[in-house]
Enzyme design. Structure first.
Site, PDB file in Angstrom:
ATOM      1  N   HIS A 134      34.724  42.645 -24.985  1.00  0.00           N
ATOM      2  CA  HIS A 134      35.982  43.157 -25.564  1.00  0.00           C
ATOM      3  C   HIS A 134      36.759  44.036 -24.580  1.00  0.00           C
ATOM      4  CE1 HIS A 134      35.001  41.406 -29.360  1.00  0.00           C
ATOM      5  NE2 HIS A 134      33.908  42.131 -29.510  1.00  0.00           N
ATOM      6  N   ASP A 187      29.310  34.518 -28.748  1.00  0.00           N
ATOM      7  CA  ASP A 187      29.227  35.686 -29.632  1.00  0.00           C
ATOM      8  C   ASP A 187      30.070  35.392 -30.881  1.00  0.00           C
ATOM      9  OD1 ASP A 187      28.646  38.949 -29.208  1.00  0.00           O
ATOM     10  OD2 ASP A 187      30.336  38.531 -30.535  1.00  0.00           O
ATOM     11  N   HIS A 213      32.079  37.339 -32.363  1.00  0.00           N
ATOM     12  CA  HIS A 213      33.408  37.935 -32.228  1.00  0.00           C
ATOM     13  C   HIS A 213      34.170  37.240 -31.093  1.00  0.00           C
ATOM     14  CE1 HIS A 213      30.769  41.137 -33.889  1.00  0.00           C
ATOM     15  NE2 HIS A 213      31.812  41.317 -34.700  1.00  0.00           N
ATOM     16  N   ASP A 242      25.273  37.472 -32.601  1.00  0.00           N
ATOM     17  CA  ASP A 242      25.668  37.861 -33.954  1.00  0.00           C
ATOM     18  C   ASP A 242      26.188  36.701 -34.799  1.00  0.00           C
ATOM     19  OD1 ASP A 242      27.637  37.962 -32.033  1.00  0.00           O
ATOM     20  OD2 ASP A 242      28.142  40.066 -32.364  1.00  0.00           O
TER      21      ASP A 242
HETATM   22 ZN   LIG Z   1      29.839  40.349 -31.228  1.00  0.00          ZN
END
Ligand SMILES: [Zn+2]
Ligand SMILES: [Zn+2]
Length: 427
Positions: free
Chosen positions: A108, A147, A149, A236
């Site tokens: 991120h 991931d 996200h 995740d």
């Molecule tokens: Zn993540």
């Protein structure tokens, strides 16, 4: 059997807060599991020690505000440096591939860094990619982000660069942080099509993800012909993860790894620290080494109602994505006609950890002979004052004329003294 490198760096002294999900136990249960399974005794695995990266490694990628030392800790330098160290072992042929089990995570962290967002300060994968390109001369790199996200930071860094293919699978941004990663985010006209987002509805699992991997990702990666492949291996997407709502299994992750065949896997997120991480990490390691991961089974099974609910959606997404990939050059040429050599857009970035916004204006040079360069004007209101910066970013394939123009812009901005910090990346 492949020779597989592994490197652990659990960062005992780094946490956002003591009870925060991003904490050192994430790696400790994995470590126990791997020792228990005797993985380290198998001839396939070679363990490497963590190694700090340099400030120069960070600044090859990021504009840090107000400076690098104030936005990172020693743990960040070690996580990034360890990824570089393992990439180098693969690059020189000491091992076939490797898994950097490090934290803090990085995907991120965008081009500009004012602090922590989405648990990330600096982008370990991007720092490794640009080390390989600028220092080792590697030309084309593919990053596959698995991931849950959206890897918005990595996307931001390579959005204008046609020599880095970025593909992200994730839970649909309308239902999960950071709220981006839609299919129309495909790169600016210099690099149209080399950013690929595959958002999936909550509840998607092995069937949907593996379908997209086999039908879309592998053919596109084969067509792109990368010299090096990195997997941002967040875990995740697992059905037991407390932060997301997907249904991928440990064996699903094993199969993903077996198909992607990354040179380097780098740990990102994954917060089911007892129920998933030890098993997913084990499956990934076994798959990297070319060993069977079929016996890796989590203690708590997958709820049956999750099976392949969104396969039809995945099929439509696959068809659309492939069509755009095949037509990307024509679509980019058409798009470039709308601009007179420069393309400008605004972007606001939210820092969730410390609760403030960054505002940016990005101008991309659309050169006839090369992928151009881009300039980012940025400011944020942090610690009761406005901090502003200007960065001009050149890419390894930027032509001499564009490099000169980029340097001139930086000299001019420095002379005017209207920003707190002005940099050319890389310096
Ligand atoms: Zn993540
Ligand atoms: Zn040029």
């Amino acid at each position: 059997m492949n020779k597989t490198g592994l490197l652990f760096f659990p960062a005992f002294d780094w946490a956002i807060a003591p009870t925060h999900p991003e904490r050192e136990e994430r790696l400790l249960y994995t470590r126990d599991q791997i020792v228990e399974e005797g993985i380290l005794d198998l001839p396939a695995f070679v363990e490497y020690n963590a190694r700090p990266g340099s400030i120069e490694d960070v600044e090859r990628v990021h504009l840090t505000m107000p400076d690098t030392r104030s936005v990172i800790t020693a743990a960040h330098l070690i996580a990034a440096g360890s990824c570089i160290a393992l990439a180098e072992e693969v690059f020189k042929g000491a091992v076939k591939n490797g898994f950097a089990l490090v934290r803090p995570p990085g995907h991120h962290a965008t081009r500009t860094v004012y602090g922590n967002r989405g648990f990330c300060n600096i982008n370990n994968v991007a720092i490794t990619v640009d080390y390989l390109r600028w220092v080792k001369g590697v030309k084309k790199i593919a990053i596959i982000d698995t991931d849950v996200h959206h890897g918005d930071g990595t996307q931001d860094i390579f959005y204008h660069d046609p020599d880095v293919l970025f593909i992200s699978f994730h839970q649909d941004g309308r239902t999960l942080y950071p709220g981006t990663g839609f299919i129309d985010e495909a790169g600016t006209p210099n690099a149209y099509g080399t950013t690929i987002n595959l958002p999936l509805p909550p509840g998607s699992g092995d069937e949907e993800v593996l379908y997209l991997l086999e039908e879309v990702v592998l053919p596109i990666v084969a067509d792109f012909k990368p010299d090096f492949v990195i997997n941002s291996a967040g875990q995740d997407n697992h059905y037991s993860d407390p932060l997301a709502r997907m249904a991928v299994t440990a064996r699903g992750y094993g199969r993903l790894t077996e198909l992607i065949k990354p040179h380097l896997a780098v740990l990102e997120g994954g917060y089911s620290i007892e129920g998933a991480l030890p098993y997913v990490n084990l499956a990934i390691l076994l798959a990297l080494a070319g060993e069977s991961y079929e016996k890796v089974i989590e203690p708590k099974g997958l709820p049956i109602e999750y099976r392949a609910r969104h396969l039809e959606y995945a099929k439509k997404l696959a068809a659309k994505t492939l069509e755009r990939w095949q037509n990307r050059r024509e679509l980019a040429a058409k798009e470039r006609k709308n601009y007179n050599g420069y393309y400008t857009y605004n972007k606001t970035i939210y820092y969730d950890t410390e609760d403030f916004y960054e505002h940016r204006v990005t101008t991309v040079k659309l050169c006839e002979h090369c992928p151009g360069y881009h300039g980012i004007k940025t400011y944020a209101y942090v610690n009761n004052r406005v901090v502003s910066g200007f960065a001009v970013i050149i890419m390894p394939s930027t032509c001499p004329d564009c490099r000169e123009e980029a340097k001139w812009l930086v000299d001019e901005a420095r002379a005017k003294k209207s920003y707190d910090k002005v940099v050319i990346i890389p310096e």
